[in-house]
Every structure is written in structure tokens, then in C-alpha cells.
Motif scaffolding. Sequence first.
Motif, PDB file in Angstrom:
ATOM      1  N   ARG A  53       0.828  -1.199   0.000  1.00  0.00           N
ATOM      2  CA  ARG A  53       0.000   0.000   0.000  1.00  0.00           C
ATOM      3  C   ARG A  53       0.864   1.252   0.000  1.00  0.00           C
ATOM      4  O   ARG A  53       1.892   1.308   0.687  1.00  0.00           O
ATOM      5  CB  ARG A  53      -0.925   0.007   1.215  1.00  0.00           C
ATOM      6  CG  ARG A  53      -1.993  -1.077   1.175  1.00  0.00           C
ATOM      7  CD  ARG A  53      -2.820  -1.102   2.461  1.00  0.00           C
ATOM      8  NE  ARG A  53      -1.998  -1.478   3.608  1.00  0.00           N
ATOM      9  CZ  ARG A  53      -1.948  -0.794   4.742  1.00  0.00           C
ATOM     10  NH1 ARG A  53      -2.647   0.305   4.887  1.00  0.00           N
ATOM     11  NH2 ARG A  53      -1.191  -1.209   5.741  1.00  0.00           N
ATOM     12  N   ASP A  67      -5.152   7.197   5.257  1.00  0.00           N
ATOM     13  CA  ASP A  67      -5.442   7.468   3.849  1.00  0.00           C
ATOM     14  C   ASP A  67      -6.233   8.755   3.658  1.00  0.00           C
ATOM     15  O   ASP A  67      -5.995   9.503   2.709  1.00  0.00           O
ATOM     16  CB  ASP A  67      -6.216   6.295   3.239  1.00  0.00           C
ATOM     17  CG  ASP A  67      -5.362   5.047   3.060  1.00  0.00           C
ATOM     18  OD1 ASP A  67      -4.118   5.168   3.136  1.00  0.00           O
ATOM     19  OD2 ASP A  67      -5.931   3.960   2.852  1.00  0.00           O
ATOM     20  N   ASP A  68      -7.196   9.033   4.557  1.00  0.00           N
ATOM     21  CA  ASP A  68      -8.010  10.241   4.386  1.00  0.00           C
ATOM     22  C   ASP A  68      -7.179  11.498   4.613  1.00  0.00           C
ATOM     23  O   ASP A  68      -7.414  12.527   3.965  1.00  0.00           O
ATOM     24  CB  ASP A  68      -9.233  10.211   5.290  1.00  0.00           C
ATOM     25  CG  ASP A  68      -8.892  10.137   6.771  1.00  0.00           C
ATOM     26  OD1 ASP A  68      -7.780   9.662   7.109  1.00  0.00           O
ATOM     27  OD2 ASP A  68      -9.726  10.548   7.598  1.00  0.00           O
ATOM     28  N   LEU A  70      -3.893  11.727   3.905  1.00  0.00           N
ATOM     29  CA  LEU A  70      -3.094  11.864   2.693  1.00  0.00           C
ATOM     30  C   LEU A  70      -3.942  12.379   1.534  1.00  0.00           C
ATOM     31  O   LEU A  70      -3.498  13.215   0.742  1.00  0.00           O
ATOM     32  CB  LEU A  70      -2.450  10.531   2.326  1.00  0.00           C
ATOM     33  CG  LEU A  70      -1.369  10.011   3.278  1.00  0.00           C
ATOM     34  CD1 LEU A  70      -0.835   8.662   2.791  1.00  0.00           C
ATOM     35  CD2 LEU A  70      -0.221  11.007   3.410  1.00  0.00           C
ATOM     36  N   ALA A  71      -5.180  11.896   1.432  1.00  0.00           N
ATOM     37  CA  ALA A  71      -6.053  12.336   0.347  1.00  0.00           C
ATOM     38  C   ALA A  71      -6.348  13.822   0.452  1.00  0.00           C
ATOM     39  O   ALA A  71      -6.366  14.545  -0.560  1.00  0.00           O
ATOM     40  CB  ALA A  71      -7.353  11.529   0.361  1.00  0.00           C
ATOM     41  N   SER A  72      -6.583  14.305   1.672  1.00  0.00           N
ATOM     42  CA  SER A  72      -6.846  15.731   1.863  1.00  0.00           C
ATOM     43  C   SER A  72      -5.635  16.579   1.486  1.00  0.00           C
ATOM     44  O   SER A  72      -5.761  17.614   0.818  1.00  0.00           O
ATOM     45  CB  SER A  72      -7.240  15.984   3.326  1.00  0.00           C
ATOM     46  OG  SER A  72      -7.408  17.359   3.565  1.00  0.00           O
ATOM     47  N   LEU A  74      -3.310  15.662  -0.565  1.00  0.00           N
ATOM     48  CA  LEU A  74      -3.091  15.512  -2.004  1.00  0.00           C
ATOM     49  C   LEU A  74      -3.975  16.472  -2.802  1.00  0.00           C
ATOM     50  O   LEU A  74      -3.568  16.973  -3.856  1.00  0.00           O
ATOM     51  CB  LEU A  74      -3.365  14.072  -2.412  1.00  0.00           C
ATOM     52  CG  LEU A  74      -2.861  13.616  -3.772  1.00  0.00           C
ATOM     53  CD1 LEU A  74      -1.363  13.831  -3.899  1.00  0.00           C
ATOM     54  CD2 LEU A  74      -3.203  12.151  -3.996  1.00  0.00           C
ATOM     55  N   ASP A  75      -5.182  16.757  -2.300  1.00  0.00           N
ATOM     56  CA  ASP A  75      -6.051  17.738  -2.958  1.00  0.00           C
ATOM     57  C   ASP A  75      -5.371  19.100  -3.032  1.00  0.00           C
ATOM     58  O   ASP A  75      -5.515  19.825  -4.029  1.00  0.00           O
ATOM     59  CB  ASP A  75      -7.376  17.857  -2.209  1.00  0.00           C
ATOM     60  CG  ASP A  75      -8.280  16.651  -2.419  1.00  0.00           C
ATOM     61  OD1 ASP A  75      -8.059  15.912  -3.403  1.00  0.00           O
ATOM     62  OD2 ASP A  75      -9.194  16.436  -1.598  1.00  0.00           O
ATOM     63  N   THR A  92       5.478  12.632  -4.463  1.00  0.00           N
ATOM     64  CA  THR A  92       5.386  11.780  -3.281  1.00  0.00           C
ATOM     65  C   THR A  92       6.233  12.336  -2.136  1.00  0.00           C
ATOM     66  O   THR A  92       5.805  12.361  -0.978  1.00  0.00           O
ATOM     67  CB  THR A  92       5.861  10.361  -3.630  1.00  0.00           C
ATOM     68  OG1 THR A  92       5.027   9.835  -4.660  1.00  0.00           O
ATOM     69  CG2 THR A  92       5.791   9.443  -2.432  1.00  0.00           C
TER      70      THR A  92
END
Length: 400
Positions: A53, A67-68, A70-72, A74-75, A92
Amino acid sequence: MERLLAALGHPERRFEVVHVAGTNGKGSVAALCAQALTGSVRVGLYTSPHLVRFGERIRVDGAPVADDVLASLLDRLLPLVEATDATFFEATTALAFLAFAEIGVDVAVVEVGLGGRLDATNVVTPRVAVVTAIDYDHQDVLGHTLEEIASEKAGIFKRNVPAVVGEPRRSLRPVFEDAARRVNAPLVFVDDVAAVECVDMALTGTRGRLRTSGWGSLEVDLPLVGEHQARNALVAAEALAQLPAAWRPTAAALLERWRRVRWPGRFEVVPRVPSGWWIFDVAHNSASIDALVATLQRVAPPRPWVAVLGVLADKDWRAIVRRLAPAVDELICVLPPSAPPARRWDPHEAATFAAALGVCARAAPFEAALADAERAGATAIVTGSFTTVGDARIRLGWDP
């Protein structure tokens, strides 16, 4: 990379850094450093690539960043990645630095991706720069001699920042000395100040006595298997000795924390039901295969040994096969499903090459090879690239 980080407000300047380069052992040294500091300060750990992963790459206090989260982040990052035309690894790395800054780590242990001098991570000014063992790998980028490769790794040295070198070859010392002199970096060769005095190992881990400059004699008990891991612990100890005293653990705390270190895919031993063993070991160059073979011979798990090998095409797979094939009872060459299309080797060619050495070797589809290895081998070994080990773990249900 500098443009991307500037657009983010330079998150890499909001925490201290331990920067780790090298051909082999850099991931293990990074993990050992991070584990040693966890509990004294809040610690980030950035490594690459991942096994299963993506989140494995970016950890805080030993756990992957959610993950949430990192997703935030990443936005926020993606528009700047597109605007600066950053590469995947640059993006990255920026994501890791942003995560560490936003979460509020005190120290991040940062593993170099490739080489050192031109690596995306080489924008940090660390508290200590570390170079582990040097060997042949990525010669198309780093050079075709050990001196050239060492010079690229030494490119992480920074002005007035201590540099710790774990490479033992005295012939390479002038390369590191020249690099340190250019930036006035205090230079420590591990073998001048420390030593591995004795090592004992089993399938459960490695015990040894380390003579260190910072803690004196340490009786270490590592859940990492292999004489090379005792050496990695020694390098980590000397890197840690360069950090501020307030960050460094006591000897008792260091030993206790190292008993809990976990670094999946590095001679990782998993029991099978009802009997037998899986061994997962990322070994994608000649030196790491030599370490795998030496460790197998030393800990002597039950035979027969059946190895499932998958290597990327841009590696010196012939040298890898020459070293591994004679040491095992059967070699099964595979193409890992997640191997990048441009880097896929031909397992049939590799098996033919191995058979010509007079060993038992064949090619097989990936999942069939795993089933065959489990059935025929008291010890089934999965080795080669990160993709090989990671894909095997996915199919066998082992989450790192």
C-alpha cells in the motif's frame, strides 16, 4: 522540486531531518533510526517504494499516515504538481514533507530514493547525513564504478552537517573525504569508532554485541534476521550519536525500542500452517542476494528450499541468478503481476540461464509458482524486486 516546495511554503523546513542514502541497508537503517527515536520525540519516516500500500511510505510514530489525511493533503498538492511539472517521486516526497509538517513531527527520517546528489529528497538540511553500504545498482544513472556510485551517495553531505559513513571499503574513503571536505562536514567512518563484536541469529531474529561510540557496549536483540542487520544497527547507532542529547534514548530505551522494530520484506519469516515457512526478502542486486544466501545458510531453515524469483529487466538478473540458483533446491522464475510494463524481464530466459548452470530451475505463472513453492518447499522463499515480494504478500493475504 524546489519550486514545488516553495509553492507549499517549504514544509521541509518545519522539522529536523536524518537523511539516509546507500545501495543496501538504507531502508533498514532508516527504520532503526526512526524506531530508536520514537518515544523521545515525534518521528516521521519516509521510505520507498512500498510493498503493498502507498501509505507504507509515509509513517508517523511507526504507523502509516491515514489514507483520508493523505487524500486531503493531495487535494492541496495536485494543482501545484501540475503547475510545476513535478515527477511522481517529487510529488510523493512533497506529500511526505507536507504530511510531516502538518502533523507536527519533530524529526523525520528520510530515505533517499535513488543515488543522493540529484534525488528529490536532497532539498533538506539534515542534522546528520548517513551513507550505508555501497554496491553496484542503477549504474545507468549513478555510474559504472563504485567510486562514481559513492560520489553520488555522498552528494547528500551538507555544509557543517555531520556525515556518518557505514561503507567499510577503505578504497572508497577518499571519495567520502573529498565530498566532506568540500562542504566542511565533520566525517565519521563507522569502522573507526564502532564494531560488531559478535552475532548470533535464528529464524526469529538476530542478537549481537555492538561496540558503539554513544552507548558503549550494547547487547542488541533485533527481530530482523541476518548479520547484515547487526551491521545496520551499528550504523544507525552511530548516526543517532550525532543527534542532540535530548533526542537520544538511554541505552535501555534504545534496546527496548529495537526489540520492537518491524521492517517487512527483509528476510521476513512467516510460519505456514500446518508446517513450514515463508521467507520474504527484497533482494534486487548482487550484494543483497549474497546477504540472503549467507543468512539462509547461517540460520538453516528446513529443506528443501524453493525460491520464487522475480527481477526487473533493468537489473543484472544474470548475476542474481548465478548467486541464488546454486544455493537453493529449486528456483522458479516468475513475472510479478504489478511489474511496470517497460521493466518486465523474461522468466523463461532466466530459467533457461539457471538450468544451464546445472541447477533445478523453471518458469511458472506467478500464482502457480507460489502454490508450487508452498507444496514442494519446507521453506518457500520469495525474493527479487519489491513488486515480487509485494504481489506475493497480497496473494497470500499478508499485510505489511
